[in-house]
Design a protein around this motif. Structure first.
Motif, PDB file in Angstrom:
ATOM      1  N   LEU A  56      -5.770   5.676  -0.377  1.00  0.00           N
ATOM      2  CA  LEU A  56      -4.809   4.660  -0.180  1.00  0.00           C
ATOM      3  C   LEU A  56      -4.221   4.796   1.436  1.00  0.00           C
ATOM      4  N   LEU A  57      -4.378   6.196   2.007  1.00  0.00           N
ATOM      5  CA  LEU A  57      -3.955   6.396   3.254  1.00  0.00           C
ATOM      6  C   LEU A  57      -4.909   5.449   4.143  1.00  0.00           C
ATOM      7  N   TYR A  58      -6.090   5.359   4.167  1.00  0.00           N
ATOM      8  CA  TYR A  58      -6.990   4.345   4.619  1.00  0.00           C
ATOM      9  C   TYR A  58      -6.403   2.972   4.990  1.00  0.00           C
ATOM     10  N   ASN A  59      -6.140   2.576   3.694  1.00  0.00           N
ATOM     11  CA  ASN A  59      -5.561   1.136   3.764  1.00  0.00           C
ATOM     12  C   ASN A  59      -4.234   1.087   4.607  1.00  0.00           C
ATOM     13  N   ILE A  60      -3.357   2.047   4.491  1.00  0.00           N
ATOM     14  CA  ILE A  60      -2.074   2.176   5.183  1.00  0.00           C
ATOM     15  C   ILE A  60      -2.299   2.117   7.124  1.00  0.00           C
ATOM     16  N   ALA A  61      -3.404   3.033   6.871  1.00  0.00           N
ATOM     17  CA  ALA A  61      -3.648   3.254   8.661  1.00  0.00           C
ATOM     18  C   ALA A  61      -4.181   1.617   9.182  1.00  0.00           C
ATOM     19  N   GLN A  62      -5.236   1.193   8.323  1.00  0.00           N
ATOM     20  CA  GLN A  62      -5.609   0.040   8.791  1.00  0.00           C
ATOM     21  C   GLN A  62      -4.787  -1.173   9.081  1.00  0.00           C
ATOM     22  N   CYS A  63      -3.704  -1.150   8.090  1.00  0.00           N
ATOM     23  CA  CYS A  63      -2.552  -2.253   8.399  1.00  0.00           C
ATOM     24  C   CYS A  63      -1.811  -1.803   9.651  1.00  0.00           C
ATOM     25  N   HIS A  64      -1.471  -0.704   9.734  1.00  0.00           N
ATOM     26  CA  HIS A  64      -0.970   0.022  11.156  1.00  0.00           C
ATOM     27  C   HIS A  64      -1.970  -0.501  12.324  1.00  0.00           C
ATOM     28  N   ARG A  65      -3.166  -0.345  12.125  1.00  0.00           N
ATOM     29  CA  ARG A  65      -4.074  -0.894  13.344  1.00  0.00           C
ATOM     30  C   ARG A  65      -3.988  -1.989  13.705  1.00  0.00           C
ATOM     31  N   LYS A  66      -3.947  -3.149  12.390  1.00  0.00           N
ATOM     32  CA  LYS A  66      -3.898  -4.356  12.538  1.00  0.00           C
ATOM     33  C   LYS A  66      -2.586  -4.951  13.214  1.00  0.00           C
ATOM     34  N   LEU A  67      -1.639  -3.903  12.943  1.00  0.00           N
ATOM     35  CA  LEU A  67      -0.179  -4.362  13.365  1.00  0.00           C
ATOM     36  C   LEU A  67      -0.255  -3.910  15.022  1.00  0.00           C
ATOM     37  N   GLY A  68      -0.867  -3.087  15.439  1.00  0.00           N
ATOM     38  CA  GLY A  68      -0.880  -2.518  16.850  1.00  0.00           C
ATOM     39  C   GLY A  68       0.052  -1.317  16.863  1.00  0.00           C
ATOM     40  N   PHE A  90       0.831  -1.194  -0.032  1.00  0.00           N
ATOM     41  CA  PHE A  90       0.039   0.225   0.005  1.00  0.00           C
ATOM     42  C   PHE A  90       0.762   1.178   0.018  1.00  0.00           C
ATOM     43  N   LYS A  91       2.074   1.327   0.731  1.00  0.00           N
ATOM     44  CA  LYS A  91       2.781   2.458   0.972  1.00  0.00           C
ATOM     45  C   LYS A  91       3.589   2.708  -0.636  1.00  0.00           C
ATOM     46  N   GLU A  92       3.768   1.513  -1.120  1.00  0.00           N
ATOM     47  CA  GLU A  92       4.452   1.691  -2.615  1.00  0.00           C
ATOM     48  C   GLU A  92       3.258   2.293  -3.680  1.00  0.00           C
ATOM     49  N   ALA A  93       2.271   1.642  -3.386  1.00  0.00           N
ATOM     50  CA  ALA A  93       1.096   2.152  -4.452  1.00  0.00           C
ATOM     51  C   ALA A  93       0.914   3.721  -4.174  1.00  0.00           C
ATOM     52  N   TYR A  94       0.907   4.177  -2.927  1.00  0.00           N
ATOM     53  CA  TYR A  94       0.919   5.576  -2.620  1.00  0.00           C
ATOM     54  C   TYR A  94       2.023   6.212  -3.102  1.00  0.00           C
ATOM     55  N   ARG A  95       3.229   5.846  -3.071  1.00  0.00           N
ATOM     56  CA  ARG A  95       4.253   6.621  -3.627  1.00  0.00           C
ATOM     57  C   ARG A  95       4.254   6.817  -5.080  1.00  0.00           C
ATOM     58  N   LEU A  96       3.622   5.897  -5.832  1.00  0.00           N
ATOM     59  CA  LEU A  96       3.333   6.000  -7.309  1.00  0.00           C
ATOM     60  C   LEU A  96       2.087   6.808  -7.605  1.00  0.00           C
TER      61      LEU A  96
END
Length: 64
Positions: free
Chosen positions: A47-59, A35-41
Motif C-alpha cells: 500500500l505504501l507504493y499507492n500512497i507514494a504514487q498519490c504524493h508524486r501525482k500531487l507534486g 490508501f492511508k486508511e487501508a494501510y492503517r487497518l
C-alpha cells in the motif's frame, strides 16, 4: 469494541478499492486518504507504493 482482524482486512480492502477508483479518476487527494486508511487497518507494505504514487501525482516531492 475493537474490530477483529477479519473485519479490519475487509475494511482495508474497501478503502483500497475506493482509493483505486479515486486514483483512476485522477482524484489524488481522495485516493491518498483511502490508501492511508487501508494501510492503517492492514499494514501491507504494498500500500505504501499507492500512497507514494498519490504524493508524486500531487507534486509532493519533498514528503518524508
Amino acid at each position: 469494541m475493537a474490530a477483529s482482524p477479519e473485519q479490519n482486512k475487509a475494511l482495508a480492502k474497501q478503502h483500497f478499492e475506493a482509493g483505486v477508483s479515486h486514483f483512476d479518476l485522477a482524484e489524488w487527494e481522495q485516493a491518498l486518504v483511502e490508501f492511508k486508511e487501508a494501510y492503517r487497518l492492514k499494514s501491507d507494505p504494498s500500500l505504501l507504493y499507492n500512497i507514494a504514487q498519490c504524493h508524486r501525482k500531487l507534486g509532493h516531492v519533498d514528503e518524508h
